[in-house]
Design a protein around this motif. Sequence first.
Motif, PDB file in Angstrom:
ATOM      1  N   GLY A 271       0.798  -1.078   0.023  1.00  0.00           N
ATOM      2  CA  GLY A 271       0.039  -0.059  -0.052  1.00  0.00           C
ATOM      3  C   GLY A 271       0.834   1.290   0.060  1.00  0.00           C
ATOM      4  O   GLY A 271       0.656   2.223  -0.750  1.00  0.00           O
ATOM      5  N   GLU A 272       1.930   1.229   0.931  1.00  0.00           N
ATOM      6  CA  GLU A 272       2.771   2.527   0.816  1.00  0.00           C
ATOM      7  C   GLU A 272       3.478   2.520  -0.317  1.00  0.00           C
ATOM      8  O   GLU A 272       3.838   3.713  -0.954  1.00  0.00           O
ATOM      9  N   ALA A 273       3.874   1.501  -0.870  1.00  0.00           N
ATOM     10  CA  ALA A 273       4.918   1.691  -2.212  1.00  0.00           C
ATOM     11  C   ALA A 273       3.880   1.963  -3.416  1.00  0.00           C
ATOM     12  O   ALA A 273       4.463   2.729  -4.174  1.00  0.00           O
ATOM     13  N   ARG A 274       2.557   1.795  -3.500  1.00  0.00           N
ATOM     14  CA  ARG A 274       1.745   1.915  -4.405  1.00  0.00           C
ATOM     15  C   ARG A 274       1.357   3.669  -4.206  1.00  0.00           C
ATOM     16  O   ARG A 274       1.643   4.368  -5.339  1.00  0.00           O
ATOM     17  N   GLU A 275       1.234   4.155  -3.056  1.00  0.00           N
ATOM     18  CA  GLU A 275       1.056   5.493  -2.821  1.00  0.00           C
ATOM     19  C   GLU A 275       2.272   6.241  -3.231  1.00  0.00           C
ATOM     20  O   GLU A 275       2.220   7.422  -3.921  1.00  0.00           O
ATOM     21  N   TYR A 276       3.319   5.539  -3.104  1.00  0.00           N
ATOM     22  CA  TYR A 276       4.920   6.556  -3.344  1.00  0.00           C
ATOM     23  C   TYR A 276       4.987   6.774  -4.794  1.00  0.00           C
ATOM     24  O   TYR A 276       5.195   7.533  -5.364  1.00  0.00           O
ATOM     25  N   SER A 277       4.589   5.386  -5.380  1.00  0.00           N
ATOM     26  CA  SER A 277       4.740   5.337  -6.859  1.00  0.00           C
ATOM     27  C   SER A 277       3.847   6.291  -7.620  1.00  0.00           C
ATOM     28  O   SER A 277       4.168   6.968  -8.722  1.00  0.00           O
ATOM     29  N   ARG A 278       2.620   6.356  -7.135  1.00  0.00           N
ATOM     30  CA  ARG A 278       1.590   7.082  -7.725  1.00  0.00           C
ATOM     31  C   ARG A 278       2.048   8.902  -7.507  1.00  0.00           C
ATOM     32  O   ARG A 278       1.887   9.611  -8.375  1.00  0.00           O
ATOM     33  N   ALA A 279       2.242   8.947  -6.001  1.00  0.00           N
ATOM     34  CA  ALA A 279       2.372  10.421  -5.715  1.00  0.00           C
ATOM     35  C   ALA A 279       3.877  10.935  -6.114  1.00  0.00           C
ATOM     36  O   ALA A 279       4.104  12.128  -6.208  1.00  0.00           O
ATOM     37  N   GLY A 280       4.691  10.246  -6.029  1.00  0.00           N
ATOM     38  CA  GLY A 280       6.087  10.578  -5.957  1.00  0.00           C
ATOM     39  C   GLY A 280       6.864  10.689  -7.297  1.00  0.00           C
ATOM     40  O   GLY A 280       7.895  11.190  -7.511  1.00  0.00           O
ATOM     41  N   CYS A 281       6.111  10.181  -8.380  1.00  0.00           N
ATOM     42  CA  CYS A 281       6.836   9.990  -9.741  1.00  0.00           C
ATOM     43  C   CYS A 281       7.254  11.471 -10.283  1.00  0.00           C
ATOM     44  O   CYS A 281       7.953  11.681 -11.191  1.00  0.00           O
ATOM     45  N   SER A 282       6.295  12.431  -9.950  1.00  0.00           N
ATOM     46  CA  SER A 282       6.464  13.820 -10.584  1.00  0.00           C
ATOM     47  C   SER A 282       7.949  14.450 -10.063  1.00  0.00           C
ATOM     48  O   SER A 282       8.388  15.485 -10.565  1.00  0.00           O
ATOM     49  N   VAL A 283       8.433  14.183  -8.764  1.00  0.00           N
ATOM     50  CA  VAL A 283       9.397  14.664  -8.077  1.00  0.00           C
ATOM     51  C   VAL A 283      10.627  13.566  -8.206  1.00  0.00           C
ATOM     52  O   VAL A 283      11.581  14.206  -7.622  1.00  0.00           O
ATOM     53  N   ARG A 284      10.303  12.530  -8.853  1.00  0.00           N
ATOM     54  CA  ARG A 284      11.597  11.570  -8.791  1.00  0.00           C
ATOM     55  C   ARG A 284      12.803  12.070  -9.684  1.00  0.00           C
ATOM     56  O   ARG A 284      12.810  13.043 -10.871  1.00  0.00           O
ATOM     57  N   ARG A 370      15.775   5.466  -3.550  1.00  0.00           N
ATOM     58  CA  ARG A 370      15.103   6.465  -2.600  1.00  0.00           C
ATOM     59  C   ARG A 370      14.761   5.389  -1.262  1.00  0.00           C
ATOM     60  O   ARG A 370      14.523   5.826  -0.388  1.00  0.00           O
ATOM     61  N   ALA A 371      14.545   4.112  -1.727  1.00  0.00           N
ATOM     62  CA  ALA A 371      13.953   3.392  -0.575  1.00  0.00           C
ATOM     63  C   ALA A 371      15.147   3.125   0.447  1.00  0.00           C
ATOM     64  O   ALA A 371      14.724   2.649   1.679  1.00  0.00           O
ATOM     65  N   ALA A 372      16.337   3.453   0.257  1.00  0.00           N
ATOM     66  CA  ALA A 372      17.601   3.537   1.144  1.00  0.00           C
ATOM     67  C   ALA A 372      17.360   4.629   2.169  1.00  0.00           C
ATOM     68  O   ALA A 372      18.145   4.552   3.236  1.00  0.00           O
ATOM     69  N   SER A 373      16.406   5.649   2.051  1.00  0.00           N
ATOM     70  CA  SER A 373      16.218   6.652   2.896  1.00  0.00           C
ATOM     71  C   SER A 373      15.347   6.267   4.122  1.00  0.00           C
ATOM     72  O   SER A 373      14.612   5.947   4.179  1.00  0.00           O
ATOM     73  N   SER A 374      16.417   6.701   5.239  1.00  0.00           N
ATOM     74  CA  SER A 374      15.632   6.361   6.616  1.00  0.00           C
ATOM     75  C   SER A 374      14.518   7.259   6.879  1.00  0.00           C
ATOM     76  O   SER A 374      13.514   6.775   7.462  1.00  0.00           O
ATOM     77  N   ARG A 375      14.374   8.352   6.186  1.00  0.00           N
ATOM     78  CA  ARG A 375      13.110   9.239   6.419  1.00  0.00           C
ATOM     79  C   ARG A 375      11.775   8.651   6.056  1.00  0.00           C
ATOM     80  O   ARG A 375      10.933   8.759   6.305  1.00  0.00           O
ATOM     81  N   LEU A 376      12.245   7.786   4.567  1.00  0.00           N
ATOM     82  CA  LEU A 376      10.576   7.279   4.240  1.00  0.00           C
ATOM     83  C   LEU A 376      10.442   5.933   5.046  1.00  0.00           C
ATOM     84  O   LEU A 376       9.116   5.683   5.210  1.00  0.00           O
ATOM     85  N   GLY A 377      11.360   5.281   5.679  1.00  0.00           N
ATOM     86  CA  GLY A 377      11.112   4.314   6.488  1.00  0.00           C
ATOM     87  C   GLY A 377      10.643   2.952   5.592  1.00  0.00           C
ATOM     88  O   GLY A 377      10.089   2.133   6.560  1.00  0.00           O
TER      89      GLY A 377
END
Length: 417
Positions: A271-284, A370-377
């Motif tokens: 679920g979190e990966a899906r939301e990240y993929s949908r919302a984060g692609c514009s800033v990747r 970006r999955a290596a970022s501890s901020r994203l968890g």
Amino acid sequence: MGPATAPSGAEPESDGTGPDRAHWLQVARETADDLATDAVTREQAGKIPFDEVSRLRESGLLSLLVPAESGGGGGDWSTAYAVVREIAAADGAIGQLLGCHYFLSWSARHFSPSAATTQDQPHRRTPARRRSDVEQGCWGGGLARQEPPLTLVRKGGHYVLNGRQTYATGVLVADRLAVRAERSDTGEPLAVAVDPAHHGVRIDADTDTFGQRLAAGGSVEFDGVPVATRDVLGSLSAEEDVLSPLTALSAPVGRLLSVQLLLGMAEGVLGEAREYSRAGCSVRHPAWPVGSPQDPHVLTVFGELTILVRSASALAAQASDAVHAGLAHGENLTYDECAEVSVLVAMAEAAASRAAQESTARALDIIGPRAASSRLGFDRFWRNARTHTLYEPVAHRVRDVGDYFLNGAHPPFALPF
């Protein structure tokens, strides 16, 4: 919360006097959403989860399985399983803590008195259980076999408990402890309830696991702790002249909690990966195309993992139906019927373990660097799932399934937690 949630098996919504299933699922979703808002920062801080337990208590979820006539939620196991799965999708450690609480508090009502202690237990509902019912107390500890075992020595009209229980869930926040101990004279294993505030009980937060940091795990040392015979919950002996089929059913009942915990973590990370993929692609970053909703690799991985989790979920639903049917049989349950339930749960365990481990690991590939970022968890899902599967390995369960299929052998009585 995740994309792979499947309908659970049919079971009565409640005992007829408490809130219905829909109410508890709504409460669980709201609690999970609340936990999800700060899941990363709480997990990284690794503090003892007093606040999280307060959230569970305030929501009423701690008392879900307490009979309505005792002031509880009057819920059934089907509802409890769904609640644990929902909470685990947001926070796997709190899901484990809640699942362990459900199993131990329910076990306090479920186990029959042992032959050696029946004469000392005219009342099955002990003071510890009455207080827990009224106060919505949180149970911690564990009834699984460990070496060396805790020991109970008969002394006059009571027992004395000694020994050290290694890593046990919930003990750092528990209002009541339930542990397994062996009688020094007969070797019979017994489940006993202990007040953690009692003199002689020492709880150490000595665990340094890389996952499930908020499950309030620790070790408990018992030094000459008196245990009244009324707080001996029952026998854990695997001998068939002591262990009834209904009592033996407690093992698959508890193990199905592990299944729901693992499926919740798998659904949560997807679920979190899906939301990240949908919302984060514009800033990747343009050099990191991984994670784009149009990336064929991403679509394939999401498809494979969704199928994997849905398949495990279908097995879990079958196992849940079997557990419900077994409990409904009550004292009429046979050993053969109990064995069939145990095997179905073992299959669900194996499938859920694979689904959780693959989903939590491969989701990192979906996100990319970006999955290596501890901020994203995102790493917390993998660490939590892997820690749980280390403590609850499924190799023995797979062997039990094979032995049952080939030889008709009944799975051994093996309690989780």
